[in-house]
Design an enzyme around this catalytic site. Structure first.
Site, PDB file in Angstrom:
ATOM      1  N   SER A  92      56.657  32.735   5.618  1.00 35.20           N
ATOM      2  CA  SER A  92      57.068  32.316   7.228  1.00 35.20           C
ATOM      3  C   SER A  92      57.975  31.188   6.913  1.00 35.20           C
ATOM      4  CB  SER A  92      55.517  32.173   7.569  1.00 35.20           C
ATOM      5  OG  SER A  92      54.991  30.874   7.222  1.00 35.20           O
ATOM      6  N   LYS A  93      58.240  30.806   8.444  1.00 38.95           N
ATOM      7  CA  LYS A  93      59.052  29.545   8.522  1.00 38.95           C
ATOM      8  C   LYS A  93      58.209  28.223   7.906  1.00 38.95           C
ATOM      9  CE  LYS A  93      61.375  31.267  12.555  1.00 38.95           C
ATOM     10  NZ  LYS A  93      61.502  31.272  14.118  1.00 38.95           N
ATOM     11  N   ARG A  94      56.973  28.255   7.812  1.00 40.86           N
ATOM     12  CA  ARG A  94      56.127  27.244   7.093  1.00 40.86           C
ATOM     13  C   ARG A  94      56.613  26.895   5.853  1.00 40.86           C
ATOM     14  NH1 ARG A  94      52.505  29.564  10.179  1.00 40.86           N
ATOM     15  NH2 ARG A  94      51.396  30.531   8.453  1.00 40.86           N
ATOM     16  N   ASP A  95      57.095  28.109   5.062  1.00 36.14           N
ATOM     17  CA  ASP A  95      57.584  27.866   3.672  1.00 36.14           C
ATOM     18  C   ASP A  95      58.974  27.447   3.548  1.00 36.14           C
ATOM     19  OD1 ASP A  95      55.143  29.129   2.636  1.00 36.14           O
ATOM     20  OD2 ASP A  95      55.811  30.971   3.593  1.00 36.14           O
ATOM     21  N   GLY A  96      59.629  27.120   4.694  1.00 36.09           N
ATOM     22  CA  GLY A  96      60.977  26.382   4.657  1.00 36.09           C
ATOM     23  C   GLY A  96      61.952  27.570   4.980  1.00 36.09           C
TER      24      GLY A  96
END
Length: 486
Positions: free
Chosen positions: A250-254
């Protein structure tokens, strides 16, 4: 029958690597079967859809080489078609107006949660009388339209990746909303599951290939195909892309968007090669480096894994490095010039081109990504350098002054430093200082680049000599040595 597959991204964000992997599998299957790859933009989310996201999706697909045969079609241009289908369902008695308020639905979910039940609509307005409907309308309520789902219905399909899949109607959350609220007699804005089915029917889609996160929509959509008198397509639900912790990427992974990967310096053939390997295993003997066309020849659903595919940066960097090494010097330079320009490095693309080509070839073996050429190339675009700790330690060695002084005194005046001449100077400086050749090489590199590690030393020296920057750097390093010794 001609195979027809589709990619149907929502323009609510940039092209995500998961969507790109879905595009790859659809494209490969279409090419393998001699079929058609269709692009459809699902822009019915009016609040979040943006034209800049559509542009990003189109550019990303084109950059990856995933050209489409038809489209792009836009769902926002096809609203009349969806409303006609909804009216058909209403006329058949397969859909109905539901007047429940958000507060009533919230209360229903709270009651179900308190009893430990899964939240679902209890179909309370499925059989309203005309009088009850009139009363709700008189109270100012505007209805949504729901599609009937029978609890005792079992929905099955043979998934091309997962085999036999079966769902019970009772597990689908009750009758499904297919159109947003609107005054009675009007049909509100159509919703996802309905419009997808209508489009797939109209476009003659034979195979729906998508991520397993859509598998819960499939039984609902199969019911809609049947209700609209169409045969459902084949379905293939591919594994999710996972992060290092085994959770959905997800976007949380960069970095997750294709434009981000491009900006980081990954080549399109390398990235699409890697994306293909996220969930698909090439046949024995094919290897891990391949073109899309080669992968298409061997593509099959039998080689798609059911388990999630973990994203591996090391593997991506290794693949990208292989592709960078295969570039011709002019191809590599074409990629690097915009990066060097963006970094503010000064050069003339015309008159400096031979020098730039030499620099590109020098850096090529050490690049995992194109952007690494910004830092690695920085030392070649400035007249002076600063010395890091290791370089300072090397310059402080007892015989460094002798080495640097000899090289300064014997530098050739012509702009080209022949390899033989450079090697001869190193040999003679080594002899003059009474040290081993390695010490001379380290001292020379420290003086020229401010570091003791880097690309091929002779080529580095030649490139700096072309620029006329080796003489002042050697002089500055020698001055540093004398200053340090007091």
């Amino acid at each position: 029958m001609t195979v027809r597959v589709r990619l149907a991204p929502s323009p609510t964000g940039n092209l995500h690597i998961g969507t790109a992997r879905t595009a790859v599998f659809n494209w490969l299957y279409a090419r393998h079967c001699g079929g058609k790859f269709i692009l459809r933009i699902e822009d019915t989310d009016r609040e979040r859809s943006r034209p800049e996201y559509t542009e990003n999706i189109l550019e990303g697909l084109q950059w990856l080489g995933l050209t489409w045969d038809e489209g792009p079609y836009f769902q926002s241009d096809r609203l009349d078609l969806y409303r006609q289908a909804i009216q058909t369902l209403l006329d058949k008695g397969l859909a109905y107006y539901c007047y429940c308020t958000p507060e009533e639905l919230d209360a229903l979910r709270s009651e179900q949660k308190a009893k430990g039940l899964a939240p679902r609509y209890d179909n309370r307005h499925r059989h309203l009388t005309p009088e009850e409907q009139a009363a709700f309308e008189a109270a100012g309520r505007t209805p949504v339209i729901r599609f009937k789902i029978e609890d005792d219905r079992q929905i099955e399909w043979q998934d091309l990746v997962r085999g036999r899949v079966s769902w019970q109607g009772a597990d689908l959350g009750g009758d499904m909303v297919i159109a947003r609220a609107a005054p009675r007699g009007e049909i509100g804005y159509p919703l996802y599951n309905l419009v997808v089915v209508v489009d797939d029917i109209a476009m003659g889609i034979t195979d729906v290939i998508r991520g397993e996160d859509h598998i819960g929509n499939t039984p609902k959509q199969i019911l809609l195909y049947e209700a609209l008198g169409a045969t459902p397509p084949n379905f293939a639900h591919t594994p999710l892309i996972l992060n290092s912790a085994g959770q959905k990427l997800s976007k949380r992974d960069g970095v997750t968007s294709i434009s981000d990967f491009r900006a980081m310096g990954y080549l399109a053939p390398a990235l699409v090669n890697y994306i293909t390997l996220l969930g698909w295993s090439p046949p024995e003997g094919m290897g891990e480096l391949f073109t899309l066309d080669l992968a298409a020849k061997h593509f099959s659903f039998e080689r798609i894994n059911k388990a999630g595919a973990r994203f591996d940066w090391d593997k991506l960097n290794w693949l990208n490095r292989q592709y960078i090494q295969q570039l011709e010097p002019e191809e590599l330079l074409a990629e690097l010039i915009p990066l060097w320009r963006g970094a503010g490095y000064a050069f003339d693309e015309g008159s400096d081109r031979p020098w730039l080509l030499n620099l590109a070839q020098l850096l090529q073996p050490s690049l995992n990504t194109l952007r690494e050429a910004i830092d690695q190339g920085a030392v070649f675009f400035v007249p002076t350098v600063t010395f890091d700790a290791e370089a300072m330690a090397q310059l402080s060695q007892p015989q460094t002054a002798t080495i640097l002084a000899y090289l300064l005194d014997h530098l050739p005046s012509e702009p080209t430093l022949a390899t033989e001449m450079g090697q001869h100077l190193i040999q003679q400086a080594t002899k003059a200082a009474g040290v081993k050749k390695g010490a001379t090489m380290r001292s020379l590199r420290a003086a020229l680049t401010g570091a003791v590690h880097g690309p091929d030393l002779m080529a580095t020296w030649q490139i700096l000599h072309q620029r006329g920057w080796d003489q002042p750097r050697l002089a500055a390093a020698l001055k540093q040595v004398h200053t340090a010794r007091g």
